[in-house]
Design a protein around this motif. Structure first.
Motif, PDB file in Angstrom:
ATOM      1  N   GLY A 161      -4.133  -6.034  -0.185  1.00  0.00           N
ATOM      2  CA  GLY A 161      -2.528  -5.039  -0.387  1.00  0.00           C
ATOM      3  C   GLY A 161      -1.737  -5.070   1.013  1.00  0.00           C
ATOM      4  O   GLY A 161      -3.173  -4.801   2.230  1.00  0.00           O
ATOM      5  N   ASN A 162      -0.707  -5.263   1.299  1.00  0.00           N
ATOM      6  CA  ASN A 162       0.011  -5.405   2.399  1.00  0.00           C
ATOM      7  C   ASN A 162       0.872  -4.429   3.268  1.00  0.00           C
ATOM      8  O   ASN A 162       0.788  -3.113   2.444  1.00  0.00           O
ATOM      9  CB  ASN A 162       1.799  -6.536   2.305  1.00  0.00           C
ATOM     10  N   LYS A 163       1.112  -4.542   3.940  1.00  0.00           N
ATOM     11  CA  LYS A 163       1.949  -3.373   4.660  1.00  0.00           C
ATOM     12  C   LYS A 163       1.031  -2.064   5.636  1.00  0.00           C
ATOM     13  O   LYS A 163       1.756  -0.928   5.528  1.00  0.00           O
ATOM     14  CB  LYS A 163       3.004  -3.135   4.041  1.00  0.00           C
ATOM     15  N   ILE A 164      -0.190  -2.448   5.916  1.00  0.00           N
ATOM     16  CA  ILE A 164      -0.654  -1.143   6.053  1.00  0.00           C
ATOM     17  C   ILE A 164      -0.451  -0.841   7.555  1.00  0.00           C
ATOM     18  O   ILE A 164      -0.612  -0.151   8.437  1.00  0.00           O
ATOM     19  CB  ILE A 164      -2.345  -1.748   6.435  1.00  0.00           C
ATOM     20  N   PRO A 216     -12.282 -10.098  -4.557  1.00  0.00           N
ATOM     21  CA  PRO A 216     -12.290 -10.056  -3.380  1.00  0.00           C
ATOM     22  C   PRO A 216     -10.865  -8.718  -2.845  1.00  0.00           C
ATOM     23  O   PRO A 216     -10.217  -9.252  -3.231  1.00  0.00           O
ATOM     24  CB  PRO A 216     -12.354 -11.366  -2.355  1.00  0.00           C
ATOM     25  N   HIS A 217     -10.826  -7.974  -1.955  1.00  0.00           N
ATOM     26  CA  HIS A 217      -9.896  -7.219  -1.868  1.00  0.00           C
ATOM     27  C   HIS A 217      -9.832  -7.124  -0.685  1.00  0.00           C
ATOM     28  O   HIS A 217     -10.521  -7.072   0.129  1.00  0.00           O
ATOM     29  CB  HIS A 217     -10.278  -5.783  -2.253  1.00  0.00           C
ATOM     30  N   PHE A 218      -8.738  -7.485   0.247  1.00  0.00           N
ATOM     31  CA  PHE A 218      -8.890  -6.868   1.793  1.00  0.00           C
ATOM     32  C   PHE A 218      -7.009  -6.296   1.994  1.00  0.00           C
ATOM     33  O   PHE A 218      -6.026  -6.596   1.570  1.00  0.00           O
ATOM     34  CB  PHE A 218      -7.854  -8.851   2.475  1.00  0.00           C
ATOM     35  N   GLU A 219      -7.063  -5.192   2.999  1.00  0.00           N
ATOM     36  CA  GLU A 219      -5.614  -4.951   3.714  1.00  0.00           C
ATOM     37  C   GLU A 219      -5.187  -5.286   4.670  1.00  0.00           C
ATOM     38  O   GLU A 219      -6.177  -5.984   5.527  1.00  0.00           O
ATOM     39  CB  GLU A 219      -5.904  -2.752   3.852  1.00  0.00           C
ATOM     40  N   GLY A 226      -6.846   2.778  -0.270  1.00  0.00           N
ATOM     41  CA  GLY A 226      -8.361   1.111  -0.477  1.00  0.00           C
ATOM     42  C   GLY A 226      -9.097   1.879  -1.324  1.00  0.00           C
ATOM     43  O   GLY A 226      -9.677   0.808  -1.978  1.00  0.00           O
ATOM     44  N   ARG A 227     -10.041   2.881  -1.373  1.00  0.00           N
ATOM     45  CA  ARG A 227     -10.980   3.357  -2.718  1.00  0.00           C
ATOM     46  C   ARG A 227     -10.011   2.797  -3.828  1.00  0.00           C
ATOM     47  O   ARG A 227     -11.389   2.429  -5.208  1.00  0.00           O
ATOM     48  CB  ARG A 227     -11.167   4.666  -2.141  1.00  0.00           C
ATOM     49  N   ARG A 228      -9.050   3.069  -3.990  1.00  0.00           N
ATOM     50  CA  ARG A 228      -8.751   2.758  -5.797  1.00  0.00           C
ATOM     51  C   ARG A 228      -8.452   1.401  -5.534  1.00  0.00           C
ATOM     52  O   ARG A 228      -8.221   1.039  -6.758  1.00  0.00           O
ATOM     53  CB  ARG A 228      -6.826   3.445  -5.688  1.00  0.00           C
ATOM     54  N   ALA A 229      -8.118   1.113  -4.959  1.00  0.00           N
ATOM     55  CA  ALA A 229      -8.051  -0.902  -4.622  1.00  0.00           C
ATOM     56  C   ALA A 229      -9.489  -1.408  -5.514  1.00  0.00           C
ATOM     57  O   ALA A 229      -9.392  -1.819  -6.057  1.00  0.00           O
ATOM     58  CB  ALA A 229      -7.103  -1.034  -3.787  1.00  0.00           C
ATOM     59  N   GLN A 230      -9.919  -0.687  -4.594  1.00  0.00           N
ATOM     60  CA  GLN A 230     -11.294  -1.140  -4.275  1.00  0.00           C
ATOM     61  C   GLN A 230     -11.789  -1.090  -6.164  1.00  0.00           C
ATOM     62  O   GLN A 230     -12.947  -2.410  -6.369  1.00  0.00           O
ATOM     63  CB  GLN A 230     -12.002  -1.496  -3.426  1.00  0.00           C
ATOM     64  N   ALA A 231     -12.349   0.260  -6.638  1.00  0.00           N
ATOM     65  CA  ALA A 231     -12.068   0.307  -7.878  1.00  0.00           C
ATOM     66  C   ALA A 231     -11.211  -0.620  -8.733  1.00  0.00           C
ATOM     67  O   ALA A 231     -11.941  -1.108 -10.001  1.00  0.00           O
ATOM     68  CB  ALA A 231     -12.071   2.161  -8.099  1.00  0.00           C
ATOM     69  N   VAL A 287       0.752  -1.188   0.175  1.00  0.00           N
ATOM     70  CA  VAL A 287      -0.122  -0.017   0.052  1.00  0.00           C
ATOM     71  C   VAL A 287       1.137   0.876  -0.063  1.00  0.00           C
ATOM     72  O   VAL A 287       0.272   2.933  -0.237  1.00  0.00           O
ATOM     73  CB  VAL A 287      -0.900   0.353   0.807  1.00  0.00           C
ATOM     74  N   ASN A 288       2.434   1.244   0.159  1.00  0.00           N
ATOM     75  CA  ASN A 288       2.922   2.433   0.284  1.00  0.00           C
ATOM     76  C   ASN A 288       4.048   2.581  -0.968  1.00  0.00           C
ATOM     77  O   ASN A 288       4.815   3.132  -1.019  1.00  0.00           O
ATOM     78  CB  ASN A 288       3.878   2.100   1.440  1.00  0.00           C
TER      79      ASN A 288
END
Length: 202
Positions: free
Chosen positions: A123-126, A151-154, A137-142, A89-90
């Motif tokens: 999405g790792n390293k939160i 399916p999406h998980f942070e 998170g919104r960008r990833a969900q889009a 995520v970074n």
């Protein structure tokens, strides 16, 4: 409980350093290492889990993120039941490269129905300072919505946040993909490619 245990093969893809090995180790061994050692070729771990009263063995394949190892894909991807796409995520570039990893997998694995083959995005390293986050998170969900509601998980391989939940979803997706017949690829068979244990892509 089913009398016959199912074996499910899960491929974990993503750029080098996004934490693929660390996510596996956190899920299977509940351990995290701060040292970094790039995976050479591929590595795997297994874990027995119960999914909807079914006992299954997940074989988690951690493939090297370096471009020079991508040509090894066919042997490792064959017989996969689910593919996990991991980004940091970074690190915006690692997110932008998800499409390439997804396309490469579909080419190499040649699933029977590419349109319905299950992918899960992590999405790792939160755990890193929120100010350093580059992928919302919104960008990833889009992105996941555009690819068919993936399916999406942070999560955080470091502290374990959401790792268990994410891999439960991965196991469910894998089981649903091949409920009737398992094309199990034995990880102990020598593919002719390097298999390394103990790597940590933190």
């Amino acid at each position: 409980m089913a009398s016959r245990k199912k074996f499910l093969k899960v491929i974990i893809l993503g750029d080098s350093g996004v934490g693929k090995t660390s996510l596996m180790n956190q899920y299977v061994n509940k351990k995290f290492s701060v040292s970094y050692k790039a995976t050479i070729g591929a590595d795997f771990l297994t874990k027995d889990v119960v999914v909807d009263d079914r006992l299954v063995t997940l074989t988690l394949w951690d493939t090297a993120g370096q471009e020079r190892f991508q040509s090894l894909g066919v042997a490792f991807y064959r017989g996969a039941d689910c593919c996990v796409l991991v980004y940091d995520v970074n690190n915006a570039k690692s997110f932008d490269n998800l499409n390439s990893w997804r396309d490469e997998f579909l080419i190499q694995a040649s699933p029977r129905d590419p349109d319905t083959f299950p992918f899960v995005v992590l999405g790792n390293k939160i755990d890193v300072d929120e100010a350093k986050r580059m992928v919302s998170g919104r960008r990833a969900q889009a992105y996941c919505l555009s690819k068919g509601q993936l399916p999406h998980f942070e999560c955080s391989a470091k502290d374990g946040e959401n790792v268990e939940v994410a891999f439960e979803a991965i196991a469910r997706q894998a089981l649903a993909q091949d409920e009737s017949e398992i094309d199990y690829f034995d990880p102990t068979v020598n593919t002719g490619f390097p298999i390394e244990s103990g790597g940590c892509s933190c």
